[in-house]
Design an enzyme around this catalytic site. Sequence first.
Site, PDB file in Angstrom:
ATOM      1  N   SER B 212      32.422 -35.308  31.657  1.00  0.00           N
ATOM      2  CA  SER B 212      32.015 -36.470  32.447  1.00  0.00           C
ATOM      3  C   SER B 212      30.577 -36.277  32.934  1.00  0.00           C
ATOM      4  CB  SER B 212      32.959 -36.619  33.633  1.00  0.00           C
ATOM      5  OG  SER B 212      32.655 -37.790  34.332  1.00  0.00           O
ATOM      6  N   HIS B 214      28.649 -37.556  35.191  1.00  0.00           N
ATOM      7  CA  HIS B 214      28.237 -37.511  36.594  1.00  0.00           C
ATOM      8  C   HIS B 214      28.584 -36.192  37.276  1.00  0.00           C
ATOM      9  CE1 HIS B 214      31.972 -38.106  39.103  1.00  0.00           C
ATOM     10  NE2 HIS B 214      32.458 -38.406  37.918  1.00  0.00           N
ATOM     11  N   CYS B 337      38.834 -37.759  44.443  1.00  0.00           N
ATOM     12  CA  CYS B 337      39.645 -38.907  44.057  1.00  0.00           C
ATOM     13  C   CYS B 337      40.929 -38.995  44.865  1.00  0.00           C
ATOM     14  CB  CYS B 337      39.927 -38.884  42.565  1.00  0.00           C
ATOM     15  SG  CYS B 337      40.330 -37.282  41.949  1.00  0.00           S
TER      16      CYS B 337
END
Lengths: 404, 404
Positions: B212, B214, B337
């Site tokens: 990913s 980011h 998250c």
Amino acid sequence: MQNHSGTSLQERIYLDHNATTPHSPVLKQRWSELYEVSGNPSSIHQDSRITKTWLRETRQKFADYLNCSTLELIFNSGASEGNSSILKSVWNFKKDSKPEMLISSVEHPSVIKTAEYLETMGAIIHWIPVARSGQIDLAFIKSKLSEKTSLVSVMFANNETGTIFPIKEISTLAHGAGALMHSDCVQMLGKYDLQAHELRLKEFDLDYATFSAHKFYALSGTGVVYVKKNSPWVSLVHGGGQERSRRGGTENVLGIASLGLVMEEVKNSSVKVNEMFRLRNLMEAQILKEISRCTVTAAEYPRLSNTSSLVIQDIDGETLLMSLDLKGFAVSTGAACSSGNPEPSPVLLMMGLSRAEAQSSLRISLGWSTTEAQVQLFILTLKEVVEKLRSINLSAKDYENVSR
Amino acid sequence: MQNHSGTSLQERIYLDHNATTPHSPVLKQRWSELYEVSGNPSSIHQDSRITKTWLRETRQKFADYLNCSTLELIFNSGASEGNSSILKSVWNFKKDSKPEMLISSVEHPSVIKTAEYLETMGAIIHWIPVARSGQIDLAFIKSKLSEKTSLVSVMFANNETGTIFPIKEISTLAHGAGALMHSDCVQMLGKYDLQAHELRLKEFDLDYATFSAHKFYALSGTGVVYVKKNSPWVSLVHGGGQERSRRGGTENVLGIASLGLVMEEVKNSSVKVNEMFRLRNLMEAQILKEISRCTVTAAEYPRLSNTSSLVIQDIDGETLLMSLDLKGFAVSTGAACSSGNPEPSPVLLMMGLSRAEAQSSLRISLGWSTTEAQVQLFILTLKEVVEKLRSINLSAKDYENVSR
């Protein structure tokens, strides 16, 4: 910035806005600020507050525009994900009692391919015919709708011809039969003046709608789906609790921020939409006058303000596209996502054009910044290139005749 | 740019790099150029050539770094999509003959939730235990692996504790039993010096890996999956022929461009990784010395260079986080998250920490730009805040005793 052939992009004339739009100047004004947007919106600390705010504000602006609840919007990576998610969600929930779907035959590949995938799982797809006039077969819809139909999916407007379909009428039929209604609205925003038509999404009575930011001057890689309250939904992408656990994964915060920034322009795009409409009509009238054996596809029914799909006989669309490209004009033969595919546009074939006609097609899609001078220059160049290509074709035929 | 409390973000000290990383200064240098990147890579005309080039170059750089073929890489919207796609692909292809999967119990929610979704479809998931030391239960893996196992999924390194798992050993076991091997490698790039360990992805012998952007200083909303040649793959997102028809949808060109721009830094991050390692160890030693009743979780096994997971007794992690936030420090209690969720970290509970311990946990994750001065200031503040909170707790207890 220079493109790879060394000519400046500024000098080029971009007439392919249905494939993707350039970034709005509004983004340019805020661009350096966007560099700073990097906090994870799910974090609790202050560094995430800006991104949280971007998310909240964009969601609110979009909901206001569509006249729906913010809870009915889900951010994702784009309309292909949106369309895939919706069809798969409905299938997952309804497959046992309602294994049939009605889907227009001129949908975007993300709908067509998902439906074909569902066919391999046992779904029965009725492909709704669309005539070359642009007319969708309502009688077919009525005849196939039954208590076994889970979903009707018809796009708001076609990306290749610009045809606007009678969504409200179709959704009424769908709901009358107990089916859900989805519309891929990717080509709507910025090209169709919702408010001038005294319409908001609610009036179309949709259960699902899909949008993609890069089709209206924001960044690519961001989409929104509208999912009417209580409509079936299964996460395609699982993850943290993002988007109320309906779409996992850290959000594309920059893309979502860009979407929020352009919404004011989209909302106030009436003048731009009207100007594109005027220029498109002017362009078509002049092309039909000055170029022989040329027709506009699906001109008989309502179309988006900016789109023109031409058939120019005895011309290979791809060769024409490349000749125009060399002269500084960006247009396309069909959908961008099928480019490079030697097959003619499936949408045009579905609409009853012959292979030869489909192969002689050219799509011109205007944008907010298109000027009359650009359109005039384009017409002039198109005429010149078409004459040249036709004369070459003619010589080639002469040569063939001689050599035989 | 100001944050919402009015203090400048520049003054803040960001120690939450496992949640997301700030954008690389390399992006800042090219930022204005990135504004221009808007062509649809699927178009044929020149306006798409820059984005096509970005895609090709990023793919090549990433493949070079991982030592794999460009054909084995698929761009998508992030690791949650990657993880969802991989688990669902394997399930789709193997469900009849191999309905079982072995998945570590400390995976990211995108793996856990997808596996739980597959359980509802009939999959049998064996959750591999991980001890509080960080040790994964290899005996469990050996005992559960059979000809019915389709996939083993163990992350390269845990996002909360930093524990690095013995992926090569596990993939050897998996392949020995005829199962495929997936590793969520989101926390690897920029935090672990692949090349210093004379390792490339190939040496781990993976069938699937997820990344990913980011998490290593590029933009959010972009991910890459490595899919070893001939491994099962089903499109989650259908659409045009993008990514060789394995992932539809117009690409997040800006995100992919950003990924390409940071790859040179990632490749040459040895010095940065070593410095984070030094600072992390220095920080932990000093914290253990200066703060009583404090332990480091999973310190016994290899960890990422930048991550520290502390248990600070008699302290509520969330209160601590917010107190530190007010003083200008961004840290977290667990994965971003799951933030906002009042439940303590499931990862830490799975590793055998008590609820009280998990609720007293703090994750500090350093980044490339973290300095020793920042770390010293953090330790000082942490000590101060912990003492303050403990004294309040103590007073509260006294008060309780008095009132009874």
